[in-house]
Design a protein around this motif. Structure first.
Motif, PDB file in Angstrom:
ATOM      1  N   LEU A   7      -9.599  -4.202 -10.945  1.00  0.00           N
ATOM      2  CA  LEU A   7      -8.685  -4.392  -9.823  1.00  0.00           C
ATOM      3  C   LEU A   7      -9.052  -3.455  -8.681  1.00  0.00           C
ATOM      4  O   LEU A   7      -9.090  -2.238  -8.852  1.00  0.00           O
ATOM      5  CB  LEU A   7      -7.240  -4.125 -10.258  1.00  0.00           C
ATOM      6  CG  LEU A   7      -6.161  -4.378  -9.189  1.00  0.00           C
ATOM      7  CD1 LEU A   7      -6.075  -5.868  -8.871  1.00  0.00           C
ATOM      8  CD2 LEU A   7      -4.802  -3.844  -9.657  1.00  0.00           C
ATOM      9  N   ARG A   8      -9.339  -4.042  -7.527  1.00  0.00           N
ATOM     10  CA  ARG A   8      -9.546  -3.266  -6.309  1.00  0.00           C
ATOM     11  C   ARG A   8      -8.196  -3.104  -5.618  1.00  0.00           C
ATOM     12  O   ARG A   8      -7.521  -4.089  -5.319  1.00  0.00           O
ATOM     13  CB  ARG A   8     -10.534  -3.970  -5.372  1.00  0.00           C
ATOM     14  CG  ARG A   8     -11.956  -4.017  -5.909  1.00  0.00           C
ATOM     15  CD  ARG A   8     -12.870  -4.710  -4.920  1.00  0.00           C
ATOM     16  NE  ARG A   8     -13.023  -3.951  -3.686  1.00  0.00           N
ATOM     17  CZ  ARG A   8     -14.066  -3.175  -3.410  1.00  0.00           C
ATOM     18  NH1 ARG A   8     -15.055  -3.056  -4.284  1.00  0.00           N
ATOM     19  NH2 ARG A   8     -14.132  -2.524  -2.270  1.00  0.00           N
ATOM     20  N   ILE A   9      -7.812  -1.864  -5.373  1.00  0.00           N
ATOM     21  CA  ILE A   9      -6.486  -1.550  -4.849  1.00  0.00           C
ATOM     22  C   ILE A   9      -6.620  -0.952  -3.457  1.00  0.00           C
ATOM     23  O   ILE A   9      -7.133   0.160  -3.290  1.00  0.00           O
ATOM     24  CB  ILE A   9      -5.756  -0.546  -5.770  1.00  0.00           C
ATOM     25  CG1 ILE A   9      -5.695  -1.062  -7.206  1.00  0.00           C
ATOM     26  CG2 ILE A   9      -4.362  -0.240  -5.234  1.00  0.00           C
ATOM     27  CD1 ILE A   9      -5.317   0.006  -8.222  1.00  0.00           C
ATOM     28  N   PHE A  59     -10.194   0.396 -12.174  1.00  0.00           N
ATOM     29  CA  PHE A  59      -9.495   0.400 -10.903  1.00  0.00           C
ATOM     30  C   PHE A  59     -10.339   1.086  -9.836  1.00  0.00           C
ATOM     31  O   PHE A  59     -10.908   2.155 -10.078  1.00  0.00           O
ATOM     32  CB  PHE A  59      -8.151   1.114 -11.037  1.00  0.00           C
ATOM     33  CG  PHE A  59      -7.295   0.570 -12.147  1.00  0.00           C
ATOM     34  CD1 PHE A  59      -6.679  -0.665 -12.024  1.00  0.00           C
ATOM     35  CD2 PHE A  59      -7.138   1.267 -13.335  1.00  0.00           C
ATOM     36  CE1 PHE A  59      -5.909  -1.185 -13.053  1.00  0.00           C
ATOM     37  CE2 PHE A  59      -6.382   0.765 -14.371  1.00  0.00           C
ATOM     38  CZ  PHE A  59      -5.756  -0.476 -14.233  1.00  0.00           C
ATOM     39  N   ARG A  60     -10.410   0.446  -8.662  1.00  0.00           N
ATOM     40  CA  ARG A  60     -11.104   1.037  -7.525  1.00  0.00           C
ATOM     41  C   ARG A  60     -10.129   1.145  -6.358  1.00  0.00           C
ATOM     42  O   ARG A  60      -9.480   0.163  -5.982  1.00  0.00           O
ATOM     43  CB  ARG A  60     -12.318   0.205  -7.104  1.00  0.00           C
ATOM     44  CG  ARG A  60     -12.994   0.742  -5.830  1.00  0.00           C
ATOM     45  CD  ARG A  60     -14.288   0.021  -5.517  1.00  0.00           C
ATOM     46  NE  ARG A  60     -15.305   0.328  -6.504  1.00  0.00           N
ATOM     47  CZ  ARG A  60     -16.075   1.417  -6.477  1.00  0.00           C
ATOM     48  NH1 ARG A  60     -15.926   2.326  -5.514  1.00  0.00           N
ATOM     49  NH2 ARG A  60     -16.984   1.607  -7.400  1.00  0.00           N
ATOM     50  N   LEU A  61     -10.035   2.328  -5.777  1.00  0.00           N
ATOM     51  CA  LEU A  61      -9.151   2.577  -4.644  1.00  0.00           C
ATOM     52  C   LEU A  61      -9.928   2.385  -3.349  1.00  0.00           C
ATOM     53  O   LEU A  61     -10.987   2.978  -3.152  1.00  0.00           O
ATOM     54  CB  LEU A  61      -8.588   4.003  -4.724  1.00  0.00           C
ATOM     55  CG  LEU A  61      -7.877   4.344  -6.047  1.00  0.00           C
ATOM     56  CD1 LEU A  61      -7.385   5.785  -6.027  1.00  0.00           C
ATOM     57  CD2 LEU A  61      -6.723   3.385  -6.312  1.00  0.00           C
ATOM     58  N   LEU A 260      -5.842  -6.205  -4.717  1.00  0.00           N
ATOM     59  CA  LEU A 260      -4.444  -5.984  -4.371  1.00  0.00           C
ATOM     60  C   LEU A 260      -4.402  -5.310  -3.009  1.00  0.00           C
ATOM     61  O   LEU A 260      -4.930  -4.208  -2.833  1.00  0.00           O
ATOM     62  CB  LEU A 260      -3.764  -5.097  -5.425  1.00  0.00           C
ATOM     63  CG  LEU A 260      -2.271  -4.828  -5.219  1.00  0.00           C
ATOM     64  CD1 LEU A 260      -1.469  -6.124  -5.349  1.00  0.00           C
ATOM     65  CD2 LEU A 260      -1.774  -3.787  -6.215  1.00  0.00           C
ATOM     66  N   SER A 261      -3.805  -5.983  -2.021  1.00  0.00           N
ATOM     67  CA  SER A 261      -3.762  -5.434  -0.670  1.00  0.00           C
ATOM     68  C   SER A 261      -2.730  -4.312  -0.577  1.00  0.00           C
ATOM     69  O   SER A 261      -1.866  -4.154  -1.451  1.00  0.00           O
ATOM     70  CB  SER A 261      -3.432  -6.533   0.345  1.00  0.00           C
ATOM     71  OG  SER A 261      -2.088  -6.947   0.206  1.00  0.00           O
ATOM     72  N   GLY A 327      -9.314  -5.091   1.847  1.00  0.00           N
ATOM     73  CA  GLY A 327      -9.661  -3.987   0.970  1.00  0.00           C
ATOM     74  C   GLY A 327     -11.092  -4.041   0.501  1.00  0.00           C
ATOM     75  O   GLY A 327     -11.485  -3.353  -0.431  1.00  0.00           O
ATOM     76  N   GLY A 328     -11.926  -4.868   1.130  1.00  0.00           N
ATOM     77  CA  GLY A 328     -13.360  -4.902   0.822  1.00  0.00           C
ATOM     78  C   GLY A 328     -13.692  -5.632  -0.458  1.00  0.00           C
ATOM     79  O   GLY A 328     -12.836  -6.104  -1.164  1.00  0.00           O
TER      80      GLY A 328
END
Length: 328
Positions: A7-9, A59-61, A260-261, A327-328
């Motif tokens: 999940l990219r956050i 998870f990636r911020l 996730l925006s 969010g890229g």
């Protein structure tokens, strides 16, 4: 079906740069108001009660620029503390990183991707939309600080834009020879930047590989990342070269992520705007986490049909959000 556990956050949609490919000049950016961003508690609730139970462990911020998010160190520490978190990383422009790298590492962050699209300060200024004093040195200082603190692997992201920075590909690739750095070349995508894309187009990863291969040779690397990059290595180099080829070599079949925006929209595909879920509004209106979990599970089930290959059934024309907002 490929396992989707990444999940990219996006923590914030604002950024202190305005990169051509992310926030094009002239684009109307309607920033999310502070009260419409997911709060720390809401984000942590979604992770703990919705995403982790359905199988997300990586998870990636991201942002905008994630280091602009107030309390980002505490948020990193909280996510890193979940027993189910197998991997926690961040993508940043590096501008604020020098002063925060040590605290981020102490909080539990172990991997960082830093955007560095040019080694020339003038070209760098053009790409990031900066007309004042060059910010290149501060970004370079951030990269060095992250490396010194112990982030490993340290990845450098490069979006290759024809006629802007494509002449630097060999110089950027050479960063991997004497350093255990991992440079990732990313094909330019038409998201929120139609004018620039139509004017410049894009260069395929294979064309870049041929250029590098001619200079040094190039072999496939045994090092594999968590994402879609095809990884290679200059013979004898300490680091690696990755190629993210979403335009020329569609990798939908091995996509393992959702996004996730900052304002709580869950997006199953970067290049297709179908199937998005507004988790924030649902959470604030009292929808139970059990029901939200069911909605996310359903979206996971239909994700293969909402990918770039099926884009004709979804978005047509220009994309509703720029890369910075997604969010890229």
């Amino acid at each position: 079906m490929n396992k989707v556990d990444y999940l990219r956050i996006s923590l914030i949609d604002r950024c202190n740069f305005r990169c051509q490919y992310c926030m094009p000049e002239g684009a109307e950016i309607n920033y999310v108001l502070q009260q419409n961003l997911l709060t720390h508690n809401e984000l942590l609730t979604l992770l703990k009660e919705v995403f982790i139970p359905v199988g997300f462990t990586q998870f990636r911020l991201t942002g905008g620029e994630p280091l602009l998010r107030p309390g980002v160190i505490d948020l990193v520490e909280a996510i890193a503390s979940f027993p189910e978190t197998q991997d926690l990383s961040m993508t940043t422009n590096g501008f604020l990183l020098a002063g925060m790298a040590k605290d981020l590492y102490k909080a539990g962050l172990r991997r960082v991707n830093i955007s560095l699209d040019s080694l020339d300060s003038d070209t760098f200024n053009i790409i990031i939309g900066n007309r004042g004093r060059s910010r290149w040195q501060l970004v370079w200082n951030g990269i060095q600080a992250a490396y010194d603190v112990g982030f490993d692997p340290l990845k450098i992201n490069v979006v290759v834009i024809p006629g802007v920075n494509d002449h630097e590909v060999l110089d950027l690739a050479a960063l991997t020879i004497d350093r255990n750095w991992h440079v990732r070349f990313i094909e330019f995508m038409p998201i929120g930047n139609d004018k620039l894309f139509d004017d410049r187009g894009w260069i395929s990863s294979e064309e870049l590989r041929q250029k590098i291969r001619k200079r040094w040779g190039l072999t496939e690397s045994s090092v594999k990342g968590n994402g879609p990059a095809d990884v290679f290595q200059i013979p004898g180099a300490k680091g690696t070269l990755g190629f993210i080829s979403q335009m020329s070599e569609c990798f939908c079949d091995r996509c393992n992520r959702m996004r996730l925006s900052a304002d709580g929209w869950l997006r199953p595909c970067l290049l297709n705007e179908m199937g998005q879920i507004d988790l924030k509004s649902a959470l604030r209106s009292g929808v139970s986490v059990e029901e939200l979990r069911q909605q996310v599970e359903y979206l996971l089930g239909i994700k293969p049909e909402i990918n770039f290959k099926q884009r004709e059934s979804g978005t047509t024309g220009s994309y509703g959000r720029t890369m910075s907002q997604i969010g890229g």
